[in-house]
Design a protein around this motif. Structure first.
Motif, PDB file in Angstrom:
ATOM      1  N   GLN A  56       6.993  -1.122   2.659  1.00 24.75           N
ATOM      2  CA  GLN A  56       7.703  -1.557   3.878  1.00 24.75           C
ATOM      3  C   GLN A  56       8.536  -0.421   4.443  1.00 24.75           C
ATOM      4  O   GLN A  56       8.555  -0.172   5.638  1.00 24.75           O
ATOM      5  CB  GLN A  56       8.587  -2.769   3.562  1.00 24.75           C
ATOM      6  N   ARG A  57       9.220   0.290   3.534  1.00 24.05           N
ATOM      7  CA  ARG A  57      10.064   1.408   3.957  1.00 24.05           C
ATOM      8  C   ARG A  57       9.225   2.501   4.630  1.00 24.05           C
ATOM      9  O   ARG A  57       9.669   3.165   5.558  1.00 24.05           O
ATOM     10  CB  ARG A  57      10.794   1.970   2.732  1.00 24.05           C
ATOM     11  N   MET A  58       7.973   2.686   4.133  1.00 26.67           N
ATOM     12  CA  MET A  58       7.103   3.721   4.705  1.00 26.67           C
ATOM     13  C   MET A  58       6.432   3.274   5.999  1.00 26.67           C
ATOM     14  O   MET A  58       5.681   4.045   6.611  1.00 26.67           O
ATOM     15  CB  MET A  58       6.006   4.100   3.701  1.00 26.67           C
ATOM     16  N   GLY A  59       6.661   2.035   6.410  1.00 25.63           N
ATOM     17  CA  GLY A  59       6.044   1.551   7.635  1.00 25.63           C
ATOM     18  C   GLY A  59       4.596   1.135   7.454  1.00 25.63           C
ATOM     19  O   GLY A  59       3.851   0.996   8.432  1.00 25.63           O
ATOM     20  N   ILE A  60       4.179   0.953   6.205  1.00 27.34           N
ATOM     21  CA  ILE A  60       2.810   0.496   5.951  1.00 27.34           C
ATOM     22  C   ILE A  60       2.712  -1.000   6.272  1.00 27.34           C
ATOM     23  O   ILE A  60       1.748  -1.449   6.885  1.00 27.34           O
ATOM     24  CB  ILE A  60       2.419   0.743   4.474  1.00 27.34           C
ATOM     25  N   LEU A  61       3.718  -1.760   5.861  1.00 30.94           N
ATOM     26  CA  LEU A  61       3.713  -3.217   5.992  1.00 30.94           C
ATOM     27  C   LEU A  61       4.812  -3.701   6.934  1.00 30.94           C
ATOM     28  O   LEU A  61       5.916  -3.162   6.951  1.00 30.94           O
ATOM     29  CB  LEU A  61       3.949  -3.867   4.615  1.00 30.94           C
ATOM     30  N   ASP A  62       4.470  -4.772   7.702  1.00 31.26           N
ATOM     31  CA  ASP A  62       5.496  -5.453   8.492  1.00 31.26           C
ATOM     32  C   ASP A  62       6.154  -6.552   7.676  1.00 31.26           C
ATOM     33  O   ASP A  62       7.305  -6.897   7.897  1.00 31.26           O
ATOM     34  CB  ASP A  62       4.858  -6.062   9.745  1.00 31.26           C
ATOM     35  N   ALA A  63       5.370  -7.125   6.757  1.00 31.96           N
ATOM     36  CA  ALA A  63       5.904  -8.223   5.956  1.00 31.96           C
ATOM     37  C   ALA A  63       5.203  -8.266   4.619  1.00 31.96           C
ATOM     38  O   ALA A  63       4.084  -7.775   4.477  1.00 31.96           O
ATOM     39  CB  ALA A  63       5.684  -9.548   6.700  1.00 31.96           C
ATOM     40  N   VAL A  64       5.869  -8.838   3.635  1.00 33.13           N
ATOM     41  CA  VAL A  64       5.240  -9.055   2.330  1.00 33.13           C
ATOM     42  C   VAL A  64       5.281 -10.553   2.032  1.00 33.13           C
ATOM     43  O   VAL A  64       6.114 -11.280   2.575  1.00 33.13           O
ATOM     44  CB  VAL A  64       5.951  -8.267   1.202  1.00 33.13           C
ATOM     45  N   THR A  65       4.354 -10.989   1.190  1.00 35.61           N
ATOM     46  CA  THR A  65       4.324 -12.409   0.823  1.00 35.61           C
ATOM     47  C   THR A  65       4.420 -12.514  -0.696  1.00 35.61           C
ATOM     48  O   THR A  65       4.151 -11.541  -1.402  1.00 35.61           O
ATOM     49  CB  THR A  65       3.021 -13.085   1.292  1.00 35.61           C
ATOM     50  N   THR A  66       4.806 -13.692  -1.158  1.00 38.85           N
ATOM     51  CA  THR A  66       4.949 -13.856  -2.614  1.00 38.85           C
ATOM     52  C   THR A  66       3.675 -14.400  -3.256  1.00 38.85           C
ATOM     53  O   THR A  66       3.508 -14.299  -4.461  1.00 38.85           O
ATOM     54  CB  THR A  66       6.142 -14.775  -2.948  1.00 38.85           C
ATOM     55  N   THR A  67       2.789 -14.973  -2.437  1.00 43.31           N
ATOM     56  CA  THR A  67       1.485 -15.373  -2.979  1.00 43.31           C
ATOM     57  C   THR A  67       0.403 -14.693  -2.157  1.00 43.31           C
ATOM     58  O   THR A  67       0.610 -14.350  -0.978  1.00 43.31           O
ATOM     59  CB  THR A  67       1.244 -16.902  -2.912  1.00 43.31           C
ATOM     60  N   VAL A  68      -0.753 -14.520  -2.791  1.00 41.14           N
ATOM     61  CA  VAL A  68      -1.845 -13.858  -2.084  1.00 41.14           C
ATOM     62  C   VAL A  68      -2.435 -14.796  -1.022  1.00 41.14           C
ATOM     63  O   VAL A  68      -2.898 -14.343   0.032  1.00 41.14           O
ATOM     64  CB  VAL A  68      -2.903 -13.323  -3.081  1.00 41.14           C
ATOM     65  N   ALA A  69      -2.393 -16.118  -1.276  1.00 48.79           N
ATOM     66  CA  ALA A  69      -2.911 -17.084  -0.307  1.00 48.79           C
ATOM     67  C   ALA A  69      -2.150 -16.987   1.011  1.00 48.79           C
ATOM     68  O   ALA A  69      -2.741 -16.970   2.097  1.00 48.79           O
ATOM     69  CB  ALA A  69      -2.820 -18.500  -0.877  1.00 48.79           C
ATOM     70  N   GLU A  70      -0.838 -16.863   0.909  1.00 48.57           N
ATOM     71  CA  GLU A  70       0.021 -16.708   2.087  1.00 48.57           C
ATOM     72  C   GLU A  70      -0.345 -15.446   2.886  1.00 48.57           C
ATOM     73  O   GLU A  70      -0.342 -15.450   4.119  1.00 48.57           O
ATOM     74  CB  GLU A  70       1.463 -16.513   1.593  1.00 48.57           C
ATOM     75  N   ALA A  71      -0.640 -14.373   2.154  1.00 43.88           N
ATOM     76  CA  ALA A  71      -0.940 -13.103   2.821  1.00 43.88           C
ATOM     77  C   ALA A  71      -2.195 -13.211   3.696  1.00 43.88           C
ATOM     78  O   ALA A  71      -2.244 -12.665   4.794  1.00 43.88           O
ATOM     79  CB  ALA A  71      -1.115 -11.987   1.789  1.00 43.88           C
ATOM     80  N   VAL A  72      -3.207 -13.916   3.207  1.00 44.63           N
ATOM     81  CA  VAL A  72      -4.477 -13.940   3.935  1.00 44.63           C
ATOM     82  C   VAL A  72      -4.562 -15.041   4.992  1.00 44.63           C
ATOM     83  O   VAL A  72      -5.472 -15.039   5.820  1.00 44.63           O
ATOM     84  CB  VAL A  72      -5.694 -14.066   2.971  1.00 44.63           C
ATOM     85  N   GLN A  73      -3.615 -15.974   4.939  1.00 44.39           N
ATOM     86  CA  GLN A  73      -3.597 -17.062   5.922  1.00 44.39           C
ATOM     87  C   GLN A  73      -3.484 -16.455   7.326  1.00 44.39           C
ATOM     88  O   GLN A  73      -2.620 -15.614   7.567  1.00 44.39           O
ATOM     89  CB  GLN A  73      -2.367 -17.951   5.676  1.00 44.39           C
ATOM     90  N   ASP A  74      -4.344 -16.891   8.222  1.00 50.24           N
ATOM     91  CA  ASP A  74      -4.330 -16.399   9.598  1.00 50.24           C
ATOM     92  C   ASP A  74      -4.691 -14.922   9.752  1.00 50.24           C
ATOM     93  O   ASP A  74      -4.602 -14.371  10.855  1.00 50.24           O
ATOM     94  CB  ASP A  74      -2.961 -16.651  10.271  1.00 50.24           C
ATOM     95  N   ALA A  75      -5.054 -14.258   8.654  1.00 48.17           N
ATOM     96  CA  ALA A  75      -5.477 -12.856   8.789  1.00 48.17           C
ATOM     97  C   ALA A  75      -6.887 -12.822   9.370  1.00 48.17           C
ATOM     98  O   ALA A  75      -7.732 -13.640   9.005  1.00 48.17           O
ATOM     99  CB  ALA A  75      -5.466 -12.168   7.426  1.00 48.17           C
TER     100      ALA A  75
END
Lengths: 292, 292
Positions: free
Chosen positions: A44-63
């Motif tokens: 996040q600090r490097m600007g790679i990510l806008d947000a992180v999720t605590t489960t992988v299911a959450e991360a892929v939702q709406d991706a």
């Protein structure tokens, strides 16, 4: 344009993929999931990510694009977890160094939930000894090859879309059959890693290891550089490509045994021949390889 | 100041030694002898040599410093040829990668003709895949280590003189016992070269070799770079250090056999351990090695 990119495993490859797509302006939001909170924070600090999720299911939702960039041993479990959460139109890629095992896992996980045709197996040839988000960089894929091993179910449109994404990262895409891929990389990548790991592990186990390493020159440095690679990542690769790798390992051990006999019997002529064959082959590669 | 330096074998090491001593202003005339007329011509054109001779005896006549920089297999014969022609006060050094065999040859050749104490065995750690006079360069020894394995007969004055010459080339000199030297370099240099030669020779012998090499990445490139080394030079080194090298080769093959078992039995845990031990050891070396 990708509205939401999910990176599952934000390391050297996953992180660099996100950075490169951002730079190319083809991605709006990048969400990341990974095992290490500290690594995600770095990302996040490097600007790679806008947000992180605590489960992988959450991360892929709406991706609309999911990039699985975890060690290959973790891929089957991750695919099973994300399958129910995937958007219907989502394209899923992986970036693993072995392809047949990942494809079998994708079939098992995705066939019941979504169209397996939306899974595109990829292998960017851009490894390095450094790992983790901190090692990621925008230029990693610039001029590098990415091998895609398409499934019969992939549509031309899906393949074209994935190809365009890698090209946007600066890479060139080559198509190959998965079994052929695994056999080639067993020989030119997985075996050399094993050979380097074995040599360094053996020396490191000696009481005089420090004295030995102190006198190592540039030949040793180059030969063993890949032995600094990520242990779990390479354990997974070795096990995932076990059959092809055992075949290569046997051929290598047979060649070493031949070499041992030539040395033990003082066979100058055949020793020269063997070295000359290797030297000639490696020299003919120099122009191609040392430029990349 | 050296009035007349004789270089016997005007390749990467011999040629660079002459260039570096010239640059340092400590040599007046450099005479060269070698097997290849074309190579000697290159050396003259590059300003390495002032003159060439057709016999090695001629080259060393009136020389106050003789540097034997031929493949180690040729050294015994050369020493026998030059012994009767050597000036009484001449210092003789060699630059071979193995030391016990050269020392035995020097004793056989020099003890009856001149003082063996004037022979100083040296090993500059500055190898490269390129060879011949064309590869020579003034800066080759800059910041590099030169290992000297002194004889009991060497006087402090002789050792100081040779040390000063290497320092004038920009190198730092380390003293070591010859048997210890040969054992260390069997492990950190000769075995890695054999391992790389074997791997490339094996792949090169396959019908699909070209396809394989086409897909080789940076890991393969680094791992195999030393397989491009000079075949005869390495045949001589392997045979000259045969006993120590066979011991190393056996240890390496045993480690590969262990690794094969771990892979075949799917032993994730011990595979990780072995890779982690190697990775950790190689990483701890990175700062030291990758700077040199």
């Amino acid at each position: 344009v990708i509205k939401r990119l999910a990176i599952v495993g934000v390391g050297l490859i996953g992180g660099s993929f996100a950075l490169a797509l951002r730079r190319a302006g083809v991605v709006e939001t990048v969400v990341g999931y990974g095992r290490s909170a500290a690594n995600l924070e770095t990302a996040q600090r490097m600007g790679i990510l806008d947000a992180v999720t605590t489960t992988v299911a959450e991360a892929v939702q709406d991706a609309d694009l999911v990039c699985i960039a975890a060690p290959v041993g973790a891929v089957p479990g991750l695919l099973a977890e994300i399958a129910p959460a995937l958007h219907d139109d989502a394209i899923i890629i992986d970036v693993g160094s072995t392809k047949q095992g990942v494809i079998a896992a994708a079939r098992a996980a995705l066939e019941t939930h979504t169209r397996i045709g939306q899974f595109v197996p990829c292998h960017p040839i851009a490894g390095a000894e450094d790992s983790g988000a901190a090692a990621a960089r925008t230029e990693l894929f610039q001029g590098r090859a990415v091998i895609v091993t398409p499934l019969p179910e992939n549509t031309a449109a899906t393949l074209a879309r994935v190809t365009a994404l890698w090209q946007a990262c600066g890479a060139r895409v080559t198509l190959m059959e998965a079994a052929h891929h695994d056999r080639i990389f067993a020989a030119v990548s997985h075996l050399p890693h094993l050979a380097a790991f074995a040599l360094v592990a053996e020396l490191a186990s000696r009481p005089e290891a420090e004295t030995f390493f102190l006198h190592a020159g540039s030949g040793f440095r180059d030969f063993t550089r890949i032995a600094a690679s990520h242990p779990e990542m390479w354990r997974d690769i070795a096990l995932a490509n076990r059959d092809a790798l055992l075949t290569e390992l046997d051929a290598y051990q047979a060649q070493l045994a031949t070499l041992r006999t030539l040395l033990a019997t003082n066979d100058r002529e055949r020793l020269s021949e063997l070295f000359a064959r290797a030297s000639h082959a490696r020299r003919s590669l120099t122009l191609t390889l040392d430029k990349s």
